[in-house]
Scaffold this motif. Structure first.
Motif, PDB file in Angstrom:
ATOM      1  N   LEU B 175       0.886  -1.160   0.000  1.00 13.68           N
ATOM      2  CA  LEU B 175       0.000   0.000   0.000  1.00 13.68           C
ATOM      3  C   LEU B 175       0.921   1.207   0.000  1.00 13.68           C
ATOM      4  CD1 LEU B 175      -2.722   1.411   0.274  1.00 13.68           C
ATOM      5  CD2 LEU B 175      -2.583   1.075   2.734  1.00 13.68           C
ATOM      6  N   VAL B 176       0.919   1.938  -1.104  1.00 14.73           N
ATOM      7  CA  VAL B 176       1.872   3.033  -1.272  1.00 14.73           C
ATOM      8  C   VAL B 176       1.108   4.298  -1.640  1.00 14.73           C
ATOM      9  CG1 VAL B 176       3.803   3.871  -2.680  1.00 14.73           C
ATOM     10  CG2 VAL B 176       3.705   1.458  -2.005  1.00 14.73           C
ATOM     11  N   PHE B 177       1.518   5.405  -1.041  1.00 20.18           N
ATOM     12  CA  PHE B 177       0.924   6.695  -1.368  1.00 20.18           C
ATOM     13  C   PHE B 177       1.957   7.567  -2.077  1.00 20.18           C
ATOM     14  CE2 PHE B 177      -1.134   5.112   2.476  1.00 20.18           C
ATOM     15  CZ  PHE B 177      -2.461   5.123   2.089  1.00 20.18           C
ATOM     16  N   ASP B 178       1.551   8.141  -3.182  1.00 20.92           N
ATOM     17  CA  ASP B 178       2.435   9.039  -3.922  1.00 20.92           C
ATOM     18  C   ASP B 178       1.518   9.981  -4.700  1.00 20.92           C
ATOM     19  OD1 ASP B 178       5.488   9.025  -5.401  1.00 20.92           O
ATOM     20  OD2 ASP B 178       3.834   9.849  -6.573  1.00 20.92           O
ATOM     21  N   PRO B 179       1.833  11.267  -4.684  1.00 16.51           N
ATOM     22  CA  PRO B 179       0.907  12.220  -5.321  1.00 16.51           C
ATOM     23  C   PRO B 179       0.614  11.899  -6.785  1.00 16.51           C
ATOM     24  CG  PRO B 179       2.769  13.363  -4.265  1.00 16.51           C
ATOM     25  CD  PRO B 179       3.003  11.903  -4.075  1.00 16.51           C
ATOM     26  N   SER B 180       1.513  11.205  -7.452  1.00 12.43           N
ATOM     27  CA  SER B 180       1.291  10.957  -8.881  1.00 12.43           C
ATOM     28  C   SER B 180       0.107  10.036  -9.134  1.00 12.43           C
ATOM     29  CB  SER B 180       2.556  10.388  -9.533  1.00 12.43           C
ATOM     30  OG  SER B 180       2.728   9.023  -9.233  1.00 12.43           O
ATOM     31  N   TYR B 181      -0.357   9.320  -8.098  1.00 10.74           N
ATOM     32  CA  TYR B 181      -1.477   8.404  -8.302  1.00 10.74           C
ATOM     33  C   TYR B 181      -2.825   9.037  -7.959  1.00 10.74           C
ATOM     34  CZ  TYR B 181       2.430   5.097  -8.146  1.00 10.74           C
ATOM     35  OH  TYR B 181       3.614   4.451  -8.368  1.00 10.74           O
ATOM     36  N   ALA B 182      -2.820  10.357  -7.697  1.00 11.97           N
ATOM     37  CA  ALA B 182      -4.040  11.007  -7.211  1.00 11.97           C
ATOM     38  C   ALA B 182      -5.220  10.767  -8.153  1.00 11.97           C
ATOM     39  CB  ALA B 182      -3.802  12.492  -7.017  1.00 11.97           C
ATOM     40  N   GLY B 183      -5.013  10.930  -9.458  1.00 11.02           N
ATOM     41  CA  GLY B 183      -6.131  10.787 -10.387  1.00 11.02           C
ATOM     42  C   GLY B 183      -6.222   9.404 -10.991  1.00 11.02           C
ATOM     43  N   ASN B 184      -5.282   8.549 -10.671  1.00  9.15           N
ATOM     44  CA  ASN B 184      -5.208   7.244 -11.325  1.00  9.15           C
ATOM     45  C   ASN B 184      -4.566   6.234 -10.373  1.00  9.15           C
ATOM     46  OD1 ASN B 184      -4.779   6.302 -14.689  1.00  9.15           O
ATOM     47  ND2 ASN B 184      -4.164   4.999 -13.014  1.00  9.15           N
ATOM     48  N   PRO B 185      -5.365   5.676  -9.464  1.00 14.41           N
ATOM     49  CA  PRO B 185      -4.794   4.713  -8.516  1.00 14.41           C
ATOM     50  C   PRO B 185      -4.379   3.429  -9.239  1.00 14.41           C
ATOM     51  CG  PRO B 185      -7.174   4.654  -8.402  1.00 14.41           C
ATOM     52  CD  PRO B 185      -6.827   5.800  -9.324  1.00 14.41           C
ATOM     53  N   LEU B 186      -3.491   2.686  -8.624  1.00 17.96           N
ATOM     54  CA  LEU B 186      -3.089   1.396  -9.194  1.00 17.96           C
ATOM     55  C   LEU B 186      -3.591   0.263  -8.309  1.00 17.96           C
ATOM     56  CD1 LEU B 186       0.619   1.984 -10.350  1.00 17.96           C
ATOM     57  CD2 LEU B 186      -1.524   2.432 -11.560  1.00 17.96           C
ATOM     58  N   VAL B 187      -4.255  -0.678  -8.935  1.00 19.78           N
ATOM     59  CA  VAL B 187      -4.706  -1.889  -8.247  1.00 19.78           C
ATOM     60  C   VAL B 187      -4.118  -3.068  -9.020  1.00 19.78           C
ATOM     61  CG1 VAL B 187      -6.685  -3.306  -7.584  1.00 19.78           C
ATOM     62  CG2 VAL B 187      -6.795  -0.815  -7.379  1.00 19.78           C
ATOM     63  N   ASN B 188      -3.027  -3.608  -8.510  1.00 21.33           N
ATOM     64  CA  ASN B 188      -2.372  -4.751  -9.152  1.00 21.33           C
ATOM     65  C   ASN B 188      -2.550  -5.947  -8.226  1.00 21.33           C
ATOM     66  OD1 ASN B 188       0.612  -3.119 -10.631  1.00 21.33           O
ATOM     67  ND2 ASN B 188      -1.555  -2.771 -10.951  1.00 21.33           N
ATOM     68  N   VAL B 189      -3.033  -7.043  -8.760  1.00 17.72           N
ATOM     69  CA  VAL B 189      -3.285  -8.215  -7.921  1.00 17.72           C
ATOM     70  C   VAL B 189      -2.498  -9.407  -8.467  1.00 17.72           C
ATOM     71  CG1 VAL B 189      -5.013  -9.713  -6.875  1.00 17.72           C
ATOM     72  CG2 VAL B 189      -5.601  -7.365  -7.461  1.00 17.72           C
ATOM     73  N   MET B 190      -1.798 -10.073  -7.571  1.00 18.67           N
ATOM     74  CA  MET B 190      -1.042 -11.264  -7.936  1.00 18.67           C
ATOM     75  C   MET B 190      -1.723 -12.470  -7.302  1.00 18.67           C
ATOM     76  SD  MET B 190       2.950 -11.976  -7.111  1.00 18.67           S
ATOM     77  CE  MET B 190       3.702 -13.599  -7.089  1.00 18.67           C
ATOM     78  N   ALA B 191      -1.826 -13.539  -8.069  1.00 11.71           N
ATOM     79  CA  ALA B 191      -2.384 -14.767  -7.513  1.00 11.71           C
ATOM     80  C   ALA B 191      -1.413 -15.908  -7.760  1.00 11.71           C
ATOM     81  CB  ALA B 191      -3.734 -15.084  -8.145  1.00 11.71           C
ATOM     82  N   ILE B 192      -1.434 -16.856  -6.841  1.00 14.09           N
ATOM     83  CA  ILE B 192      -0.548 -18.011  -6.899  1.00 14.09           C
ATOM     84  C   ILE B 192      -1.403 -19.268  -6.766  1.00 14.09           C
ATOM     85  CG2 ILE B 192       1.421 -19.170  -5.796  1.00 14.09           C
ATOM     86  CD1 ILE B 192       2.161 -16.436  -4.601  1.00 14.09           C
ATOM     87  N   GLY B 193      -1.088 -20.266  -7.572  1.00 14.20           N
ATOM     88  CA  GLY B 193      -1.815 -21.530  -7.469  1.00 14.20           C
ATOM     89  C   GLY B 193      -0.861 -22.700  -7.462  1.00 14.20           C
ATOM     90  N   LEU B 194      -1.361 -23.815  -6.970  1.00 15.03           N
ATOM     91  CA  LEU B 194      -0.554 -25.034  -6.885  1.00 15.03           C
ATOM     92  C   LEU B 194      -1.257 -26.106  -7.709  1.00 15.03           C
ATOM     93  CD1 LEU B 194       1.977 -26.043  -5.306  1.00 15.03           C
ATOM     94  CD2 LEU B 194       0.391 -26.908  -3.577  1.00 15.03           C
ATOM     95  N   LEU B 195      -0.486 -26.846  -8.516  1.00 16.07           N
ATOM     96  CA  LEU B 195      -1.111 -27.884  -9.333  1.00 16.07           C
ATOM     97  C   LEU B 195      -0.233 -29.124  -9.433  1.00 16.07           C
ATOM     98  CD1 LEU B 195      -0.740 -27.224 -13.134  1.00 16.07           C
ATOM     99  CD2 LEU B 195       0.227 -25.640 -11.497  1.00 16.07           C
TER     100      LEU B 195
END
Lengths: 248, 782
Positions: B175-195
């Protein structure tokens, strides 16, 4: 022979994985009971696992109580069979009126996932007799609707009957304070984490003993609860009838 | 006022432009259709598939330069598949991928974030893997800003609401705050699976005559144009008008979809499986056909819908969530239907695999509504050669990656180092994240050895001694100054975080968040970022197994800082050997491996002190980084270490404070340190030069640790000792005595009043650290 314990699988159950693992660690054979079937497959005890049965969009447990398997679970309990509900399973049991009280939205209205400490109020029930003096017990909670609620008269009666099975406690084992105490993760009245029915064969709790059964996962304090349940179910099966530690 | 006259008629834009297709692209479409014009339905299909989001038309030439790994690295599925898959022995493999859902989350934070989680989970179980963990990397503007608070609240609710219900633990993230994301937040999600390797399923449609089966939710009008309208254009001011383009998530349906999909795979009932994400049915049919070199005939009327009177184009490009496309041999169809019905999921055979290479859409009467070569929509989609040029700066910037110069000039400004440390630990970016991650179920599935909050997450593999270690990282602060260095540092830090547990990093997934690629400066940032990613992964010997590119991250307030989000998965052979970051026992020696180098630009200290980037950021020596990580893995494997923590945000002082605070199950242990200050206390205490780790070891192991470091060619320094509380009832303390030419004497010579020691109680540090995020977001009352 290993004792066979049913794990009810509703669509949306997700701690069934944890429950199956814990039962195996405790030496039992887990048997999946599908939600729309009424056959209990001759199991010696039934565990209702955590999760979001049927999505729980309306209120936790409110749809699940009407499922075919729950008719069978109610009959099983009425015959004195041992039933343990954890988290969503606890919610389902209160909705089905197999356990007293209700579980409301957490204080703060947010999902809460963290480690808590609980202590058994009684060590003479089928769900706690192997706990000994071990306290407090560390295990996770993970729920949005876990604040135990009942009116004052009911609460007094539960206390008098010895039906308060688990309470949230501090690191030193002393009971958590009222609703504002962070040690009480969800604002449960009288810091109640789990209860047992008057007959002493149906119990439920919000924390997850089934996720705290191996030291590698940070705590094996929950194993005593699962092992008590499994041993009681085995005893029940051997005696071919209810063997209950009576309520006071 | 009277009614105004009707606005004069504006000549309507041609359809292709309204769908975001340029004139040049329309010409390229004609080329691929044998010279004919596409009809409106075909044009709609092209518009989503040739969107930046689906086609990677700007980034594809760059991505080809990344090291993809090979069977020798254990890679069994790499870029181009839904997720990367790496063999981890014993017949098992790990599938993992990171993906963005930035623009939907900006418009509708809760559903945007929720469907981001849902989408990446589908990428994992499509491969035949059970999802076992999620990590979410979130970036927002100023936490004091009301809009930021609204977005944080909504995104956290979305991530938690979906992951909690679907039963996959959220074990880490940022969770990071930086003024450059004010109008455009980033939501990046990583998932891991086992097979099980035997269950590996690819998203291809082999075998003409096989059935094309759609199961899961029905198809509705939600998410029309998600890929083209939302993900592939810069935001204007009328965000609300785009809300219908955001999909709506149903985690309960997803949970059923997971169970049904895995049951189909384990039963050997499907020959190919693909989830429906961006581009909906158009994307799933054309991609699976193209991968197998086949075609597909889709019967429009057979597609189950949730709304009446949907137009053909709406059905074909809808991004309704929780749907899967399976390729099924006709003899297996009854069994497939039975599995889906048992899980209560709508299921329909919507077409057949053909051998003509075309995706054909027919209506009830068998009339062809569209016919497009599958390759034209996917592998043969248009590629743009964008122009890259570095920004023109008033002052010459150092060449990317060049070692920076010393920074003695930095003022200490009479700083009290203890007060600075307390302020850093309580700052929005370094304080404990527990108010957020306590809203995520981090323990479900009973595999979480280390959840969020103390460095990399550790997930045991049931039935073995092994564990997976995972983390995400991105350094946007340095990326602003030097996008090559920002990306390389992100890889270095993410892999270091995995290595310090003792785990061997297996591979890298990445989510490249950048601005408008048609702007030469933004495209330069992207190309430099990819170069940094490639250089770092090559130096560390790691394959890049896949990822996602998110461009057009700009708003009326400007472009985001270049943000190459890196996800790393590592393997611990014996989970019992792992070490954590917190001190373990009083009397253990504390050592620093690596050395501090100048350069405070881009650091949390510079941000806190309001110091402009007068010097460069610290330089990165990738060979040094490789050796530091090899050293720490070997030291852990030989059982020499009690703890290991990397030096990153907030520098050495913050790393030491975290080791103290996290010791002994968060009860804390003190430390007494003597630190030689070479240039300035600010650099040595708070500088963020990379390739450094703080370790602790029993005194009897210290000679072996020092020898091992020298064998790896690394500087190592004995800093001090782990301490008990003083015994007078006061809390344990962190004490850092400063000595050497850069400390007191030199500072006094310069006339500043620098304290010669940092002395602060752990209770004070803990108060700052635990409450910092709630204070920043105005959540104290909760």
């Amino acid at each position: 022979m290993t004792v066979r314990i049913g794990v009810v699988l509703f669509p949306g159950s997700n701690r069934d994985i944890d429950a199956v693992n814990a039962l195996e660690v405790a030496g039992a054979e887990p048997v999946i009971l599908w939600h729309d079937e009424v056959a209990l497959d001759g199991v010696a005890g039934i565990l209702l696992p955590g999760g979001f049965a049927y999505g729980d969009y309306l209120r936790a447990g409110v749809i699940a109580r009407f499922s075919p398997v729950m008719r069978a679970v109610s009959a099983f309990a009425a015959d004195g069979g041992l039933v343990l509900g954890i988290c969503n399973g606890f919610q389902v049991l209160t909705e089905a009126h197999l356990l007293p009280g209700a579980l409301l939205r957490n204080r703060g209205l947010r999902f809460v996932s963290r480690e808590v400490r609980i202590a058994a109020e009684r060590s003479d029930t089928p769900f706690s007799h192997l706990l000994g003096e071990r306290r407090p017990l560390r295990m996770p909670v993970a729920h949005g609707e876990g604040a135990f609620f009942a009116d004052d008269a009911t609460l007094d009666q539960l206390e008098a009957n010895g039906q308060v099975l688990f309470r949230y406690v501090r690191a030193d084992g002393s009971p958590a304070g009222g609703e504002e105490d962070r040690v009480n993760p969800n604002g449960s009245l009288r810091a109640i984490a789990g209860v047992i029915n008057a007959a002493g064969n149906v119990a439920g709790l919000m924390p997850h003993p089934e996720t705290a059964v191996e030291a590698v996962l940070g705590s094996d304090d929950g194993l005593g609860i699962i092992a008590s349940f499994v041993a009681s179910a085995a005893e029940h099966e051997r005696a071919d009838g209810p063997v209950l530690v009576g309520t006071r | 006022m009277t009614l105004t006259a009707e606005a004069p008629a504006v000549p309507e834009e041609p359809l292709h432009r309204r769908l975001g297709v340029t004139d040049e692209e329309l010409a390229a479409i004609r080329d691929r259709l044998g010279g004919r014009d596409p009809n409106d339905l075909e044009l709609a299909m092209f518009s989503v598939m040739w969107s930046e989001h689906c086609s990677y038309k700007s980034s594809r030439p760059l991505l080809r330069t990344l090291p993809m790994g090979s069977a020798a690295d254990g890679v069994v599925a790499g870029p181009g598949e839904n997720a990367g898959v790496i063999d981890i022995g014993d017949g098992l493999a790990v599938a993992f991928k990171i993906e963005s859902h930035n623009h939907p989350s900006a418009v509708e934070p809760t559903q945007g974030a929720a469907t981001g989680v849902g989408g990446i989970l589908r990428d994992i179980f499509t491969m035949g893997a059970r999802p076992i963990a999620v990590l979410d990397a979130l970036r927002f503007g100023d936490p004091a800003d009301a809009r930021t608070r609204h977005l944080v609240e909504g995104v956290v609710k979305g991530v938690g609401g979906y992951g909690n219900c679907v039963g996959v633990p959220t074990v880490g993230g940022e969770l990071v705050f930086d003024p450059s994301y004010a109008g455009n937040p980033l939501v990046n999600v990583m998932a891991i699976g086992l097979l099980d390797l035997d269950d590996l399923t690819l998203a291809a449609a082999p075998g003409a005559g096989n059935l094309v089966v759609l199961f899961g939710s029905t198809t509705g009008r939600d998410g029309i144009g998600g890929a083209s309208v939302l993900a592939s254009a810069t935001f204007g001011d009328q965000d609300a008008s785009k809300r219908p383009s955001v999909q709506v998530g149903d985690p309960f349906a997803e949970k059923l979809l997971i169970e049904a999909s895995l049951e189909l795979i384990r039963g050997g009932l499907v020959v190919g499986l693909q989830d429906l994400g961006a581009g909906g049915i158009t994307c799933a049919t054309s991609e699976t056909a193209d991968r197998a070199g086949t075609g597909m005939r889709v019967e429009l009327a057979a597609i189950p819908r949730r709304e009446p009177r949907m137009e053909p184009f709406e059905v074909l490009i809808s991004e309704s969530q929780e749907r899967m496309l399976a390729i099924v041999e006709p003899a297996r169809w009854p069994a497939v239907r039975a599995v889906c019905e048992r899980w209560g999921l709508p299921v329909a055979a919507i077409g057949t695999v053909t051998d003509d290479g075309d995706v054909t859409v027919v209506d009830e009467a068998g009339v062809e509504l569209a016919r497009i070569p599958a390759s034209a929509l996917t592998s043969d989609a248009i590629v743009h050669q964008r122009v890259a040029s570095p920004p023109v700066r008033r002052r010459a910037a150092p060449a990317p990656g060049a070692p920076s110069t010393a920074s003695e000039g930095l003022p200490e400004r009479g700083m009290d180092p203890g007060a600075v440390l307390t302020a850093l630990l309580g700052s929005a970016n370094l304080a404990s994240r527990h108010p957020v991650f306590e809203q995520y179920d981090s323990t479900v599935q009973a595999n979480t050895v280390e959840g969020p909050g103390h460095g990399a997450a550790v997930i045991r593999i049931k039935g073995s001694t092994k564990a997976l270690v995972a983390t995400t990282d991105a350094n946007q602060a340095v990326g602003k100054l030097d996008p090559w260095l920002g990306a390389a540092l992100s890889v270095a830090e993410a892999t270091r975080n995995v290595s310090i547990t003792g785990a061997r990093p297996l591979g890298v997934t990445n989510c490249l968040n950048y601005g408008d690629p048609t702007r030469p400066e933004a495209f330069w940032q992207l190309s430099e970022g990819v170069r940094g990613l490639a250089d770092a992964c090559r130096a560390l010997g790691l394959p890049v197994t896949g990822g996602n590119v998110s461009l057009y991250n700009e708003s009326p307030t400007g472009a985001i800082a270049p943000t190459p989000e890196i996800g790393v998965v590592g393997l611990l052979d014996d989970v019992a050997l792992r070490v954590g970051p917190g001190w373990r026992a009083t009397g253990d020696r504390i050592l620093l491996v690596g050395e501090s180098t100048p350069g405070l630009a881009g650091s949390a200290y510079a941000d806190l002190a309001g110091i402009a980037a007068e010097d460069g950021p610290p330089s990165l020596d990738l060979e040094r980084e490789r050796r530091v990580q090899a050293f720490v893995r070997e030291a852990v494997e030989r059982g020499l270490l009690a703890s290991a923590q990397d030096v990153s945000g907030g520098g050495l002082a913050v790393a030491l404070a975290e080791c103290s605070l996290w010791a002994d199950r968060d009860r804390g242990l003190g430390a007494h340190i003597r630190l030689a200050v070479a240039s300035s206390p600010a650099v040595d205490l708070f500088g963020e030069s990379p390739s450094r780790i703080v370790i602790s070891a029993e005194p009897r192991h210290v000679p072996a640790v020092v020898l091992l470091a020298r064998q790896h060619g690394l500087p190592i320094e004995d800093l001090g000792e782990v301490m008990d509380p003083p015994g007078d009832g006061t809390a344990a303390r962190l004490v850092v005595e400063l000595h050497g030419s850069g400390a007191t004497g030199a500072a006094e010579d310069r006339g500043s009043r620098v304290a010669d020691a940092l002395i602060v109680g752990l209770d004070e540090l803990r108060h700052a650290w635990e409450g910092g995020l709630s204070r920043a977001l105005g959540w104290e009352a909760r």
